[in-house]
Design a protein around this motif. Structure first.
Motif, mmCIF file in Angstrom:
data_model
loop_
_atom_site.group_PDB
_atom_site.id
_atom_site.type_symbol
_atom_site.label_atom_id
_atom_site.label_comp_id
_atom_site.label_asym_id
_atom_site.label_seq_id
_atom_site.Cartn_x
_atom_site.Cartn_y
_atom_site.Cartn_z
ATOM 1 N N PRO A 170 0.832 -1.199 0.000
ATOM 2 C CA PRO A 170 0.000 0.000 0.000
ATOM 3 C C PRO A 170 0.868 1.250 0.000
ATOM 4 O O PRO A 170 2.065 1.191 0.253
ATOM 5 C CB PRO A 170 -0.767 -0.120 1.320
ATOM 6 N N ARG A 171 0.255 2.354 -0.314
ATOM 7 C CA ARG A 171 0.884 3.685 -0.234
ATOM 8 C C ARG A 171 2.054 3.873 -1.188
ATOM 9 O O ARG A 171 3.018 4.534 -0.873
ATOM 10 C CB ARG A 171 1.298 3.984 1.226
ATOM 11 N N PHE A 208 -6.339 4.553 -4.961
ATOM 12 C CA PHE A 208 -7.273 5.546 -4.436
ATOM 13 C C PHE A 208 -6.526 6.867 -4.259
ATOM 14 O O PHE A 208 -5.507 6.903 -3.588
ATOM 15 C CB PHE A 208 -7.831 5.057 -3.099
ATOM 16 N N LEU A 245 -3.682 0.839 -2.520
ATOM 17 C CA LEU A 245 -4.405 0.552 -1.275
ATOM 18 C C LEU A 245 -3.913 -0.724 -0.597
ATOM 19 O O LEU A 245 -4.293 -1.011 0.531
ATOM 20 C CB LEU A 245 -5.900 0.388 -1.567
ATOM 21 N N PRO A 271 -2.930 -5.260 15.497
ATOM 22 C CA PRO A 271 -4.164 -5.058 14.722
ATOM 23 C C PRO A 271 -3.857 -5.180 13.235
ATOM 24 O O PRO A 271 -2.761 -4.850 12.785
ATOM 25 C CB PRO A 271 -4.579 -3.634 15.080
ATOM 26 N N GLY A 272 -4.817 -5.670 12.504
ATOM 27 C CA GLY A 272 -4.631 -5.798 11.052
ATOM 28 C C GLY A 272 -4.054 -7.135 10.642
ATOM 29 O O GLY A 272 -3.903 -7.410 9.454
ATOM 30 N N LEU A 273 -3.746 -7.981 11.608
ATOM 31 C CA LEU A 273 -3.214 -9.299 11.263
ATOM 32 C C LEU A 273 -4.269 -10.109 10.516
ATOM 33 O O LEU A 273 -5.448 -10.032 10.806
ATOM 34 C CB LEU A 273 -2.813 -10.039 12.539
ATOM 35 N N ARG A 303 -14.779 10.220 6.742
ATOM 36 C CA ARG A 303 -13.385 10.385 6.319
ATOM 37 C C ARG A 303 -12.453 10.333 7.523
ATOM 38 O O ARG A 303 -11.373 9.760 7.465
ATOM 39 C CB ARG A 303 -13.236 11.719 5.585
ATOM 40 N N TYR A 316 -11.284 0.679 10.760
ATOM 41 C CA TYR A 316 -10.069 0.743 11.576
ATOM 42 C C TYR A 316 -9.077 -0.339 11.178
ATOM 43 O O TYR A 316 -7.879 -0.115 11.067
ATOM 44 C CB TYR A 316 -10.408 0.610 13.068
ATOM 45 N N THR A 317 -9.603 -1.545 10.968
ATOM 46 C CA THR A 317 -8.733 -2.676 10.646
ATOM 47 C C THR A 317 -7.939 -2.435 9.366
ATOM 48 O O THR A 317 -6.735 -2.671 9.310
ATOM 49 C CB THR A 317 -9.577 -3.956 10.492
ATOM 50 N N TYR A 318 -8.607 -1.947 8.341
ATOM 51 C CA TYR A 318 -7.893 -1.676 7.080
ATOM 52 C C TYR A 318 -6.851 -0.578 7.282
ATOM 53 O O TYR A 318 -5.746 -0.655 6.773
ATOM 54 C CB TYR A 318 -8.876 -1.304 5.967
ATOM 55 N N ALA A 367 -5.301 0.133 10.018
ATOM 56 C CA ALA A 367 -4.192 -0.407 10.811
ATOM 57 C C ALA A 367 -3.318 -1.325 9.958
ATOM 58 O O ALA A 367 -2.097 -1.362 10.099
ATOM 59 C CB ALA A 367 -4.735 -1.178 12.017
ATOM 60 N N LYS A 368 -3.962 -2.075 9.071
ATOM 61 C CA LYS A 368 -3.207 -3.045 8.269
ATOM 62 C C LYS A 368 -2.424 -2.378 7.155
ATOM 63 O O LYS A 368 -1.267 -2.705 6.921
ATOM 64 C CB LYS A 368 -4.171 -4.079 7.669
ATOM 65 N N TYR A 369 -3.061 -1.446 6.459
ATOM 66 C CA TYR A 369 -2.463 -0.904 5.248
ATOM 67 C C TYR A 369 -1.982 0.539 5.396
ATOM 68 O O TYR A 369 -1.281 1.043 4.524
ATOM 69 C CB TYR A 369 -3.461 -0.987 4.090
ATOM 70 N N GLY A 370 -2.426 1.224 6.460
ATOM 71 C CA GLY A 370 -2.038 2.619 6.612
ATOM 72 C C GLY A 370 -2.752 3.532 5.642
ATOM 73 O O GLY A 370 -2.386 4.701 5.468
ATOM 74 N N ILE A 371 -3.767 3.036 4.997
ATOM 75 C CA ILE A 371 -4.547 3.795 4.018
ATOM 76 C C ILE A 371 -5.851 3.039 3.818
ATOM 77 O O ILE A 371 -5.898 1.823 3.994
ATOM 78 C CB ILE A 371 -3.784 3.923 2.667
ATOM 79 N N ARG A 372 -6.901 3.752 3.482
ATOM 80 C CA ARG A 372 -8.133 3.064 3.101
ATOM 81 C C ARG A 372 -8.938 3.971 2.184
ATOM 82 O O ARG A 372 -8.775 5.187 2.205
ATOM 83 C CB ARG A 372 -8.969 2.665 4.318
ATOM 84 N N ASN A 373 -9.795 3.349 1.402
ATOM 85 C CA ASN A 373 -10.727 4.124 0.600
ATOM 86 C C ASN A 373 -11.867 4.504 1.527
ATOM 87 O O ASN A 373 -12.806 3.747 1.738
ATOM 88 C CB ASN A 373 -11.213 3.275 -0.585
ATOM 89 N N TRP A 374 -11.788 5.693 2.100
ATOM 90 C CA TRP A 374 -12.757 6.098 3.128
ATOM 91 C C TRP A 374 -14.116 6.424 2.528
ATOM 92 O O TRP A 374 -15.088 6.655 3.254
ATOM 93 C CB TRP A 374 -12.226 7.322 3.897
#
Lengths: 256, 256, 256, 256
Positions: free
Chosen positions: A31-32, A71, A76, C219-221, D98, D108-110, D112-119
């Motif tokens: 991601p990112r 995105f 993502l 979190p996120g695992l 947002r 939150y999970t996304y 935390a996992k990816y550091g980004i999300r399609n909000w």
């Protein structure tokens, strides 16, 4: 499994030359990563047939669409769907091969394997399938460069018996792009173009060798026993036979 | 993934040259294949070093043990554990390489990749690792022959510049086994042996080419796009570079 | 695929209850983890049948042997072969089930799937297969603790209708080990033992619930869409049905 | 790997709720299966939100496009790309989330996992992702029915505390389709609809249980040790917790 390549960064290409379109799903992309259509299009434009008189004259527009995974200009971490529609699919061109197998094509093989084939063209075995590889490869190369400092440059090393005389360690992308044979040896490039022209006039084509140099490759990369790096490369770009792998030292490798 | 080969019939080899033992787990083997230790041992005996003066003089007994997956002489469809213990592991022989990297070995590569290596020998990169491949391969070849009618024969095609003059289509295993160079061209075999002997006296060794013929291969075998058959073979037996692939017709293929 | 679990850290178990032995290959284990037979043996001893009057009375010594992947007390990053031989395999005990299928066992299923089974015992479906999971799990838990700070504790939450009244967040391994019902509620543990004793006298056994708490889970695992963490757990320890998953906050999860 | 399901028949879904589109790539589909857009559309229409007042009111057209893998109404054995574009993506609806995480969503999970999300919506965690599963599932079910005689029917077994009283063995798809609660117990269906209506008026929703019956399943199906069938199902349709698995005999299984 034969339509997917990679483990953590996985590319699945899809599409036949004469179906609705071609493309790839890239899963496992970090991601990112900033990513724009233009960056991918740049490599697709390099791939595009019909750019010069020495390549296939089929015309493809091939604008890439990214339908998922990006995105606001950033990846993502979710699957990235890259696609383009087929347009120049004049199936009439192929009527004569409905009942016959073209030499040096995979027509017979697909028929034997699946009991069916899209006879309107090469289907999955068409060079058009590589569209998805190029689109996905543009993302892979960007990550390798930005995250790992790995630089990759490929070029035409040989056409028929005309071989470039270059030192792989100092070939730059600029020199490769300087002529449409994509050979960094400008003198040989001219002769390559003349040879291809001559062959084309005879309704023929010429074989060649592509060299690819990867710089700043970390030592220890690749699998230890099965599917080693040298064995993995043919899996990505077959038909491919490594002609020579030179290792000039730790952190440096080139395969031609 | 680099210690496992195959999808439905999967071979995972394990073991270092100077650890407790070497072997393989074969998962996905069909049930109800008759299988004895002797059959596998036969191929392991062919592999065993020290059989003749022209191969490495290291002595290995290498009796195969089957610890699972076979019951009353028949495969169960469950994982087959094949193993042998290491015996001739005179670690003293290797003291001098504790701090140095041997040329043409993977010592440096393993150290760079893992930050540790079993310096007592080649570890996973030792030819001893191939013990598990040979044991598992004996099972694979049996299934291919009994279930699919595929016949496989490999032989030494070339040593240094001495090349066998044989027609791959009529090489038999008997002719290959007739001399310990395992070259079906008896005349050339003698010269190969002499050349290896001479090199050995100089403390040297010679490169070569192994040819492998697979007969009655069904057309359409292999993956369609990535990891095609020609690309898959190097993954199984690297370091390996296909020198020539000839296809004399449907259902027949040989790679040298 | 059904004998392998995991992607980067991959465990393949092998072995039938009445074959030569049981064990596991652990591939993808990071290098330079200190690892001794004793550490793994400790968990295997906890698993061992015959430790108390309330478990199966079959006697197993089960000394672990590490045949590869560990060198001078450190993991190498190469496959780790863990094994033990079968000893207490009185096949005579099972003669009567040669022709019959035992209720609540997988005898029929294996016969239907493979057309053959090791009728001398449960084969792969025997609880003995879990030996390899416990041995491999000991390594996994160590890595999770040392590299990620993740703490895992499991305990018997319920036997028949006797349920422990404990707060999962403060159960310690010491409390679990304090009695041989492995229930951290000492009072209920006694009643569990009495109930099992009574059932055993009647030639019966009792069902139960095992709870497992994982602390400091980042979190996120887990996977985002298919094979999510909650779905992956049953794959590792089936027959298993998650009874309750409570998430008390980010970085904390417990499944019972 | 978490966006791909299956081994030989592999489904990879792609797409976020507010990206360019959603879909799936189906790889490993056998060749020469007749397949039309209409067949797939039928299942997608059943899935479509906004069909009745008791489901989400979001409007989706969702016409399936097949861009590859099908030729003249027949599968080719090559990857099948199924897609639809997103249209009803009023990102303005989501501006308020947002900066905040919605309860019971994976926001939150996304992050935390990816550091980004399609909000702009649920992204991959949106129910819209299931579009690709339904499209691919329509193909899977057809193959199971035509090639293996396996019949699958799913229905709403329970909403809140209202449970259908039906015998799973004689539920037909017609009875399921007879009301828009998709509950084969017509009386209970009416009460379910009333309860959902009431909850909706309160701005609430209700939990439920879906039952799925698979008939004529061959005995022995599934993996032997890890990722058994009961563990594999949650991987396909999570969040999912098998409530009850009944096996009424060989060749018959139902899971609710």
């Amino acid at each position: 499994m034969g339509n997917t390549f990679g483990h953590l960064f996985r590319v699945t290409t899809w599409g036949e030359s004469h179906g609705g379109g071609v493309g790839a799903v890239v899963d496992g992309c970090p991601p990112r990563i900033s990513l724009s259509n233009e960056e991918i299009q740049r490599d697709l434009d390099r791939r595009r047939p019909g750019q010069s008189r020495i390549t296939t004259q089929r015309r493809e527009e091939d604008r890439v669409e990214i339908l998922s995974g990006v995105f606001e200009g950033s990846t993502l971490g979710t699957p990235i769907l890259l696609m383009t529609r087929n347009r120049d699919t004049r199936s009439g061109d192929y009527d004569e091969v409905r009942e016959t197998y073209r030499p040096s094509h995979a027509d017979y093989t697909y028929q034997a394997k699946y009991g069916i084939r899209n006879w309107q063209g090469g289907g999955r075995a068409s060079a058009r399938e590589t569209w998805g590889r190029v689109a996905a490869g543009a993302i892979a190369r960007k990550i390798l460069r930005e995250r790992c400092g790995v630089e990759i440059v490929a070029y035409v090393q040989q056409v028929r018996d005309l071989a470039a005389e270059v030192d792989p360690s100092d070939v730059t992308r600029e020199r490769v792009e300087a002529n449409f044979a994509r050979c960094p040896d400008a003198g040989v490039a001219e002769r390559m173009i003349a040879a291809i022209d001559a062959a084309r006039k005879d309704g023929d084509s010429l074989g060649g060798v592509v060299a690819c140099v990867a710089r700043n490759v970390p030592p220890g990369l690749g699998e230890p026993v099965f599917d080693k790096l040298e064995a993995d490369l043919p899996g990505a770009c077959s038909p491919f036979r490594p002609a020579r792998v030179s290792k000039s030292g730790p952190g440096s490798g080139g395969c031609g």
